[in-house]
Design a protein around this motif. Structure first.
Motif, PDB file in Angstrom:
ATOM      1  N   UNK A  75      -2.025  -0.813  -2.568  1.00 16.56           N
ATOM      2  CA  UNK A  75      -1.150  -0.051  -3.465  1.00 16.56           C
ATOM      3  C   UNK A  75       0.298  -0.519  -3.344  1.00 16.56           C
ATOM      4  N   UNK A  76       0.748  -0.706  -2.132  1.00 18.56           N
ATOM      5  CA  UNK A  76       2.138  -1.155  -1.936  1.00 18.56           C
ATOM      6  C   UNK A  76       2.329  -2.573  -2.455  1.00 18.56           C
ATOM      7  N   UNK A  77       1.360  -3.443  -2.176  1.00 19.55           N
ATOM      8  CA  UNK A  77       1.449  -4.817  -2.662  1.00 19.55           C
ATOM      9  C   UNK A  77       1.468  -4.854  -4.185  1.00 19.55           C
ATOM     10  N   UNK A  78       0.539  -4.135  -4.810  1.00 18.46           N
ATOM     11  CA  UNK A  78       0.411  -4.173  -6.267  1.00 18.46           C
ATOM     12  C   UNK A  78       1.666  -3.670  -6.967  1.00 18.46           C
ATOM     13  N   UNK A  79       2.318  -2.679  -6.373  1.00 18.47           N
ATOM     14  CA  UNK A  79       3.516  -2.110  -6.988  1.00 18.47           C
ATOM     15  C   UNK A  79       4.649  -3.126  -7.080  1.00 18.47           C
ATOM     16  N   UNK A  80       4.605  -4.147  -6.228  1.00 15.16           N
ATOM     17  CA  UNK A  80       5.676  -5.143  -6.218  1.00 15.16           C
ATOM     18  C   UNK A  80       5.388  -6.338  -7.117  1.00 15.16           C
ATOM     19  N   UNK A  81       4.205  -6.358  -7.768  1.00  8.99           N
ATOM     20  CA  UNK A  81       3.838  -7.515  -8.588  1.00  8.99           C
ATOM     21  C   UNK A  81       4.362  -7.377 -10.014  1.00  8.99           C
ATOM     22  N   UNK A  82       4.653  -8.508 -10.665  1.00  7.78           N
ATOM     23  CA  UNK A  82       5.176  -8.462 -12.037  1.00  7.78           C
ATOM     24  C   UNK A  82       4.081  -8.384 -13.097  1.00  7.78           C
ATOM     25  N   UNK A  83       2.892  -7.970 -12.710  1.00  6.68           N
ATOM     26  CA  UNK A  83       1.769  -7.856 -13.629  1.00  6.68           C
ATOM     27  C   UNK A  83       0.847  -6.765 -13.110  1.00  6.68           C
ATOM     28  N   UNK A  84       0.001  -6.181 -13.956  1.00  6.89           N
ATOM     29  CA  UNK A  84      -0.907  -5.134 -13.486  1.00  6.89           C
ATOM     30  C   UNK A  84      -2.040  -5.699 -12.627  1.00  6.89           C
ATOM     31  N   UNK A  85      -2.366  -4.986 -11.560  1.00 10.78           N
ATOM     32  CA  UNK A  85      -3.509  -5.317 -10.707  1.00 10.78           C
ATOM     33  C   UNK A  85      -4.453  -4.121 -10.742  1.00 10.78           C
ATOM     34  N   UNK A  86      -5.650  -4.349 -11.211  1.00 14.30           N
ATOM     35  CA  UNK A  86      -6.657  -3.290 -11.297  1.00 14.30           C
ATOM     36  C   UNK A  86      -7.646  -3.506 -10.166  1.00 14.30           C
ATOM     37  N   UNK A  87      -7.791  -2.507  -9.320  1.00 18.92           N
ATOM     38  CA  UNK A  87      -8.621  -2.656  -8.131  1.00 18.92           C
ATOM     39  C   UNK A  87     -10.033  -2.112  -8.354  1.00 18.92           C
ATOM     40  N   UNK A  88     -10.993  -2.864  -7.844  1.00 19.15           N
ATOM     41  CA  UNK A  88     -12.379  -2.429  -7.824  1.00 19.15           C
ATOM     42  C   UNK A  88     -12.512  -1.281  -6.829  1.00 19.15           C
ATOM     43  N   UNK A  89     -13.617  -0.586  -6.882  1.00 19.45           N
ATOM     44  CA  UNK A  89     -13.791   0.592  -6.027  1.00 19.45           C
ATOM     45  C   UNK A  89     -14.134   0.253  -4.579  1.00 19.45           C
ATOM     46  N   UNK A  90     -14.507  -1.000  -4.307  1.00 18.41           N
ATOM     47  CA  UNK A  90     -14.856  -1.383  -2.939  1.00 18.41           C
ATOM     48  C   UNK A  90     -14.156  -2.689  -2.582  1.00 18.41           C
ATOM     49  N   UNK A  91     -14.398  -3.165  -1.371  1.00 20.45           N
ATOM     50  CA  UNK A  91     -13.701  -4.359  -0.880  1.00 20.45           C
ATOM     51  C   UNK A  91     -14.403  -5.663  -1.236  1.00 20.45           C
ATOM     52  N   UNK A  92     -15.466  -5.601  -2.040  1.00 22.95           N
ATOM     53  CA  UNK A  92     -16.175  -6.818  -2.442  1.00 22.95           C
ATOM     54  C   UNK A  92     -16.718  -6.643  -3.848  1.00 22.95           C
ATOM     55  N   UNK A  93     -16.560  -7.682  -4.665  1.00 25.05           N
ATOM     56  CA  UNK A  93     -17.146  -7.686  -6.001  1.00 25.05           C
ATOM     57  C   UNK A  93     -18.215  -8.767  -6.060  1.00 25.05           C
ATOM     58  N   UNK A  94     -19.365  -8.414  -6.623  1.00 25.10           N
ATOM     59  CA  UNK A  94     -20.447  -9.369  -6.837  1.00 25.10           C
ATOM     60  C   UNK A  94     -20.821  -9.331  -8.314  1.00 25.10           C
ATOM     61  N   UNK A  95     -21.460 -10.367  -8.819  1.00 31.12           N
ATOM     62  CA  UNK A  95     -21.725 -10.433 -10.268  1.00 31.12           C
ATOM     63  C   UNK A  95     -22.901  -9.561 -10.704  1.00 31.12           C
ATOM     64  N   UNK A  96     -22.694  -8.275 -10.626  1.00 30.90           N
ATOM     65  CA  UNK A  96     -23.708  -7.300 -11.045  1.00 30.90           C
ATOM     66  C   UNK A  96     -23.232  -6.638 -12.343  1.00 30.90           C
ATOM     67  N   UNK A  97     -24.123  -5.922 -13.046  1.00 35.00           N
ATOM     68  CA  UNK A  97     -23.734  -5.362 -14.354  1.00 35.00           C
ATOM     69  C   UNK A  97     -22.491  -4.487 -14.324  1.00 35.00           C
ATOM     70  N   UNK A  98     -22.310  -3.684 -13.287  1.00 35.30           N
ATOM     71  CA  UNK A  98     -21.148  -2.797 -13.264  1.00 35.30           C
ATOM     72  C   UNK A  98     -19.840  -3.587 -13.209  1.00 35.30           C
ATOM     73  N   UNK A  99     -19.817  -4.674 -12.444  1.00 33.04           N
ATOM     74  CA  UNK A  99     -18.613  -5.515 -12.372  1.00 33.04           C
ATOM     75  C   UNK A  99     -18.419  -6.256 -13.689  1.00 33.04           C
TER      76      UNK A  99
END
Length: 380
Positions: free
Chosen positions: A45-69
């Motif tokens: 959250x702190x890192x993203x607030x300092x970026x010059x673009x939007x960062x949308x975070x997934x609900x967990x710490x890993x994304x895999x190529x499944x239908x929900x992602x």
């Protein structure tokens, strides 16, 4: 102006070379042209607030190529009006490429994609990824050759080099090394520094096994191991068993903004990486060698994978057998014992980085890949 969605597991504040590479590409794009979809991570959250673009975070710490992602990435692409997608690491999320509603698809590859190319199951997945994007990038000739063997002829023909750059204004001689030396009690001692995760491939154990030989030639030398990782307890035990603990400093994890000063604290940079597990665990390039060169240090690199691409042997540093303590010791004692030669290599390295590896050059290459006209031979 093309708007790009970055879909990536590798993104700060999670530490690592791929994370820094992807972030540096994103931050150099024009305002309003980037949106990032990345996993949740402590401090995000702190890192993203300092970026010059939007960062949308997934609900967990890993994304895999499944239908929900896939659905979430597609929703973001539509909502943000994205024209293109960049997969921060092509494997495995690049499998999503054909299903996303964009006109331009890029996959960045690193060391682990080269490892995928050597295994039957993952080789097939990598071939699918290559066929589903417009361009796969590669770091250097080693990774290009391994990737090309796994890809279809059309995908192999689209391979394009894109290696990380170095911020030469941040990584530079005199960027804070004296303060680090003073804090760690190193004063005017000759210092060999290694900045890397503490994992077996990186070769910190080989540095320690070489260290008694180094101390025989340069008794006041110090070894500075910068970084955290699961290998630290084993390395500390090894240092103790070799009787070199007094001349070794473990810093633990260091904030990114302090890393340049830790490079600058050394007289020689060394990371004798080695290939492990039958070629599965291999170095893709080694951005740390380039950052060390930018700081004016001669480098000693292991001969794993694409690491030699980050050195001009005999000019900016030396390439050695990463699993050989005697070879590492000879390289280190040769440089520590001849400061003039070491300084000349460091100066040549700095000039090479400015000419070939500066981030402005890399950002321009990346922009060209984003705006190039699709080849038209990628399956829909």
């Amino acid at each position: 102006m093309i708007k790009t969605l970055f879909v990536t597991n590798d993104f700060p504040p999670r530490p690592g070379g791929i994370q820094a590479f992807v972030h540096a590409l994103a931050v150099r794009r024009p305002p309003g042209s980037v949106v990032v979809y990345a996993p949740a991570w402590e401090g995000a959250a702190r890192f993203d607030a300092a970026q010059p673009y939007p960062v949308i975070r997934h609900s967990s710490s890993l994304m895999v190529p499944v239908p929900s992602v896939r659905r979430r990435a597609a929703e973001i692409a539509r909502a943000e009006g994205c024209d293109g997608v960049v997969f921060g690491a092509a494997a495995p999320l690049g499998l999503l490429a054909p299903s996303l509603p964009v006109s331009r698809r890029l996959g960045l590859t690193h060391g682990h994609e080269a490892s995928w190319a050597s295994l039957p199951l993952s080789r097939g997945l990598l071939r699918r990824i290559g066929d589903g994007v417009d361009v796969l990038t590669y770091l250097g000739e080693y990774t290009r050759a391994r990737l090309a063997r796994a890809l279809s002829p059309r995908a192999a023909a689209r391979l394009t080099r894109l290696a990380p750059g170095v911020d030469t204004g941040v990584f530079r001689p005199g960027c804070g090394g004296a303060e680090v030396r003073a804090r760690l009690g190193l004063a005017d001692r000759p210092v060999v520094v290694c900045v890397s995760r503490l994992v077996p491939r990186k070769g910190q154990d080989t540095l320690l096994r070489a260290w008694p030989r180094v101390l025989q030639a340069v008794p006041d030398a110090a070894l500075l191991l910068v970084g955290g990782g699961p290998y630290r307890p084993s390395l500390e035990r090894l240092a103790s068993s070799l009787g070199v603990t007094a001349s070794v400093r473990f810093t633990g994890p260091v904030p990114w903004e302090e890393l340049p000063a830790h490079f600058d604290a050394g007289d020689v940079f060394a990371m004798p990486c080695r290939t492990r597990l039958g070629g599965i665990d291999v170095e893709g390039l080694g951005i740390v060698y380039l950052e060390a060169s930018a700081c004016g240090l001669p480098v000693v690199a292991g001969d794993s994978g694409g690491a030699p691409d980050a050195v001009i042997p005999g000019e900016t540093g030396l390439v050695v057998e990463g699993a050989s303590p005697p070879a590492v010791a000879r390289a280190l004692t040769g440089l520590l014992g001849d400061p003039g030669r070491a300084r000349a290599m460091g100066a040549r390295g700095r000039a090479w980085i400015e000419a070939e590896w500066d981030w402005d050059l890399v950002a321009a290459r990346f922009a060209g890949l984003l705006t190039a006209h699709p080849t038209g031979d990628r399956p829909a």
